[in-house]
Scaffold this motif. Structure first.
Motif, PDB file in Angstrom:
ATOM      1  N   SER A 197       0.847  -1.198   0.000  1.00 38.69           N
ATOM      2  CA  SER A 197       0.000   0.000   0.000  1.00 38.69           C
ATOM      3  C   SER A 197       0.879   1.244   0.000  1.00 38.69           C
ATOM      4  O   SER A 197       2.042   1.197   0.413  1.00 38.69           O
ATOM      5  CB  SER A 197      -0.926   0.014   1.224  1.00 38.69           C
ATOM      6  N   ARG A 198       0.317   2.346  -0.444  1.00 36.15           N
ATOM      7  CA  ARG A 198       1.085   3.597  -0.521  1.00 36.15           C
ATOM      8  C   ARG A 198       0.177   4.789  -0.257  1.00 36.15           C
ATOM      9  O   ARG A 198      -0.903   4.902  -0.829  1.00 36.15           O
ATOM     10  CB  ARG A 198       1.735   3.743  -1.898  1.00 36.15           C
ATOM     11  N   VAL A 199       0.653   5.686   0.615  1.00 39.67           N
ATOM     12  CA  VAL A 199       0.045   7.004   0.777  1.00 39.67           C
ATOM     13  C   VAL A 199       1.089   8.013   0.312  1.00 39.67           C
ATOM     14  O   VAL A 199       2.131   8.182   0.945  1.00 39.67           O
ATOM     15  CB  VAL A 199      -0.360   7.286   2.237  1.00 39.67           C
ATOM     16  N   PRO A 200       0.862   8.684  -0.816  1.00 45.49           N
ATOM     17  CA  PRO A 200       1.881   9.587  -1.360  1.00 45.49           C
ATOM     18  C   PRO A 200       2.176  10.757  -0.426  1.00 45.49           C
ATOM     19  O   PRO A 200       1.327  11.190   0.366  1.00 45.49           O
ATOM     20  CB  PRO A 200       1.261  10.081  -2.678  1.00 45.49           C
ATOM     21  N   ALA A 201       3.396  11.273  -0.533  1.00 45.19           N
ATOM     22  CA  ALA A 201       3.793  12.440   0.240  1.00 45.19           C
ATOM     23  C   ALA A 201       2.876  13.613  -0.083  1.00 45.19           C
ATOM     24  O   ALA A 201       2.431  13.784  -1.225  1.00 45.19           O
ATOM     25  CB  ALA A 201       5.245  12.799  -0.069  1.00 45.19           C
ATOM     26  N   SER A 202       2.601  14.420   0.931  1.00 43.37           N
ATOM     27  CA  SER A 202       1.674  15.544   0.741  1.00 43.37           C
ATOM     28  C   SER A 202       2.379  16.855   0.437  1.00 43.37           C
ATOM     29  O   SER A 202       1.717  17.864   0.180  1.00 43.37           O
ATOM     30  CB  SER A 202       0.814  15.717   1.994  1.00 43.37           C
ATOM     31  N   ALA A 210      -0.962   8.736   9.875  1.00 37.41           N
ATOM     32  CA  ALA A 210      -1.817   9.766  10.466  1.00 37.41           C
ATOM     33  C   ALA A 210      -1.221  10.331  11.752  1.00 37.41           C
ATOM     34  O   ALA A 210      -1.545  11.462  12.148  1.00 37.41           O
ATOM     35  CB  ALA A 210      -3.201   9.196  10.733  1.00 37.41           C
ATOM     36  N   LYS A 211      -0.329   9.573  12.407  1.00 39.18           N
ATOM     37  CA  LYS A 211       0.267  10.009  13.671  1.00 39.18           C
ATOM     38  C   LYS A 211       1.645  10.635  13.491  1.00 39.18           C
ATOM     39  O   LYS A 211       2.216  11.165  14.455  1.00 39.18           O
ATOM     40  CB  LYS A 211       0.376   8.818  14.623  1.00 39.18           C
ATOM     41  N   VAL A 261       7.128  14.956   8.261  1.00 41.70           N
ATOM     42  CA  VAL A 261       7.424  13.619   7.732  1.00 41.70           C
ATOM     43  C   VAL A 261       6.379  13.229   6.697  1.00 41.70           C
ATOM     44  O   VAL A 261       6.708  12.648   5.644  1.00 41.70           O
ATOM     45  CB  VAL A 261       7.489  12.590   8.878  1.00 41.70           C
ATOM     46  N   ARG A 262       5.127  13.562   6.964  1.00 44.28           N
ATOM     47  CA  ARG A 262       4.071  13.247   5.987  1.00 44.28           C
ATOM     48  C   ARG A 262       4.298  13.991   4.677  1.00 44.28           C
ATOM     49  O   ARG A 262       4.009  13.467   3.600  1.00 44.28           O
ATOM     50  CB  ARG A 262       2.693  13.593   6.563  1.00 44.28           C
ATOM     51  N   ARG A 263       4.818  15.179   4.766  1.00 47.70           N
ATOM     52  CA  ARG A 263       5.076  15.965   3.558  1.00 47.70           C
ATOM     53  C   ARG A 263       6.282  15.427   2.793  1.00 47.70           C
ATOM     54  O   ARG A 263       6.375  15.576   1.577  1.00 47.70           O
ATOM     55  CB  ARG A 263       5.306  17.442   3.915  1.00 47.70           C
TER      56      ARG A 263
END
Length: 496
Positions: free
Chosen positions: A76-81, A111-112, A117-119
């Motif tokens: 799975s992947r959540v792309p950088a924001s 989400a935490k 880091v999310r960016r």
């Protein structure tokens, strides 16, 4: 703390299923790009504008024989924001186990994470081989593990000890039948490290940055040993010690006794709230009375084994301590076990897969104990506490395993770059001496310690600004602290 001597000294039916449900044997080939699409329902949807996408990658069952059978890996992947200038690459994440599903973890853990880091990172989750949607394994009855109520897990006397060992033998036999003796050697941490690098290659990335929690720290150290030149920024949180799995399990069981003593004293400090006694000995007596009653007369399939599993789970996170104390009081006052029984079914499909993968991976990673060593350690634990919590002694089955590896999974090494380790000072699940020992295998690495804390899982978990700031800065900027970092912890939990 006393260490076990060994630390101090330091495919059959399912094989066919694994192959035929994914692909027939294929010739060696380079990794192909991952094609992403919708995710299964088990993967939560992140809040907009973030999105999650899922795909699969076909890898060799044995990476040392790339022309042999192949299995599917779920990714799975959540792309950088953030902006392209902010991007730092991919951050693989693993939630622990062995046996934990990482497919939804890309969403839940991300989400935490600190916003920076999310960016900066595409967060990549994956189900390790044998787990979830990556060629899942099943060990059937596992020597009676899922029978409710289960046999008392603390053997007292030679006859009970023989029955305990027999259950471990039956568990090993069940796993050999369920997973297939030809498959067992390849469901190891070392093979999973190769899978991680296949994911990196399929994504076209030069480096793998990694966040591994609990068993994930062991997996990260194995990747650093095998692919040191591919390591980007690596965070090993709640670190498993670099020992044989059975020896680690014994260390953990001793730490559980210390954590339980702390829980008794904490509960006794609030006699009006919990009503279990005004000193630690009185609370211990209440606890043992509950256990004796459930061992003699289980309630709705909830007996001594189920009680010990509930205690093991509760001791690992201090936010569960009030619930455990309330559950003990409720059982004493009216005989109900609602407060002790976990909400999720222990014998459900996900739990069965987790417990099977846990034993199979541990027994594939290195030598197992002898029956004599097991009995000696059981007696030693009973001397420390007459009713120890033995739920975490999972590698006992390795004494009878149908595949006997002759070497331990390589971890770390001088060629690996410095990494950041994180630990809670009083974590009973992965005691901090494991972090010290792992740090020695990763020269130049630093340890971030959350002092005065008693829980498992620290970074982006305990809400500690000092820890999250230090680790977040390392992931984004790549700067290893000049020295180890000590952060002030929350202390014992408040009583609500």
């Amino acid at each position: 703390m006393h260490m076990p001597p060994r630390i101090a000294a330091a495919a059959a039916a399912v094989l066919c299923a694994l192959v035929t449900t994914t692909a027939a044997p294929l010739p060696a080939r380079a990794a192909t790009a991952l094609a992403f699409g919708p995710c299964p329902d088990s993967v939560p949807t992140p809040p907009a504008p973030d999105r999650v996408e899922c795909g699969h990658l076909t890898v060799p069952l044995d990476h040392h024989d790339p022309s042999g059978p192949r299995i599917d890996m779920a990714v799975s992947r959540v792309p950088a924001s953030g902006t392209p200038a902010e991007r730092r690459g991919i951050l693989l994440v693993n939630p622990g186990g062995p046996g934990g599903s990482g497919l939804p973890y890309a969403v839940t853990k991300r989400a935490k994470l600190p916003a920076s880091v999310r960016r900066a990172y595409d967060v990549i989750g994956f189900d390790p081989r044998g787990v979830g949607r990556s060629a899942p394994v099943d060990c059937g009855a596992m020597g009676g593990l899922f029978t409710a109520p289960g046999r008392d897990p603390v053997p007292v006397g030679p006859r009970a000890e023989r029955a305990y060992l027999a259950a471990q033998r039956h568990m090993a036999d069940d796993c050999a039948r369920g997973a297939g003796t030809r498959t067992l050697p390849y469901l190891s941490t070392e093979q999973t490290a190769h899978d991680m690098d296949a994911i990196r290659a399929a994504l076209g990335e030069p480096r793998t940055s990694f966040l591994g929690v609990s068993y994930g720290s062991y997996l990260g150290a194995a990747y650093a040993a095998r692919f040191p030149h591919r390591v980007g920024r690596m965070v090993l949180d709640s670190v498993v010690g670099p020992w044989d799995w059975y020896d680690f399990d014994v260390v953990q069981s001793r730490a559980m006794l210390r954590a339980r003593d702390t829980f008794f004293a904490w509960t006794a400090a609030h006699p009006d709230r919990f009503g279990l006694g005004g000193d630690a000995d009185a609370v211990r007596g209440s606890y043992l009375r509950v256990r004796r009653q459930l061992a003699a007369r289980p309630v709705d399939g909830f007996g001594a084994a189920e009680f010990d599993r509930a205690v093991y789970r509760a001791l690992g996170r201090t936010e569960r301590w009030s619930g455990l104390a309330d559950g003990l009081r409720t059982q004493l006052t009216d005989g109900r076990v609602d407060g002790l029984r976990p909400t999720a079914a222990f014998d459900g499909p996900e739990s069965r897969n987790y417990e099977a993968a846990n034993r199979i991976v541990k027994c594939a990673d290195g030598p197992g104990p002898t029956p004599g060593e097991i009995v000696a350690d059981l007696r030693g634990l009973r001397r420390l506490g007459p009713q120890p919590v033995l739920t975490g002694l999972e590698a006992t089955a390795c004494a009878y395993w149908h595949h006997r590896p002759d070497r331990r999974t390589p971890l770390g090494g001088p060629a690996a770059p410095p990494v950041l380790l994180v630990a809670s000072a009083h974590d009973p699940v992965t005691p901090i001496q494991g972090a010290y020992a792992m740090r020695d295998l990763l020269p130049g690495s630093r340890l971030v310690t959350l002092d005065d804390d008693y829980s498992h899982g620290v970074f982006a978990s305990r809400g500690n600004a000092c820890v999250d700031g230090a680790v977040g800065a390392y992931l984004v900027d790549g700067t290893i602290p000049e020295a180890d970092v000590r952060c002030g912890g929350p202390g014992l939990p408040a009583v609500s």
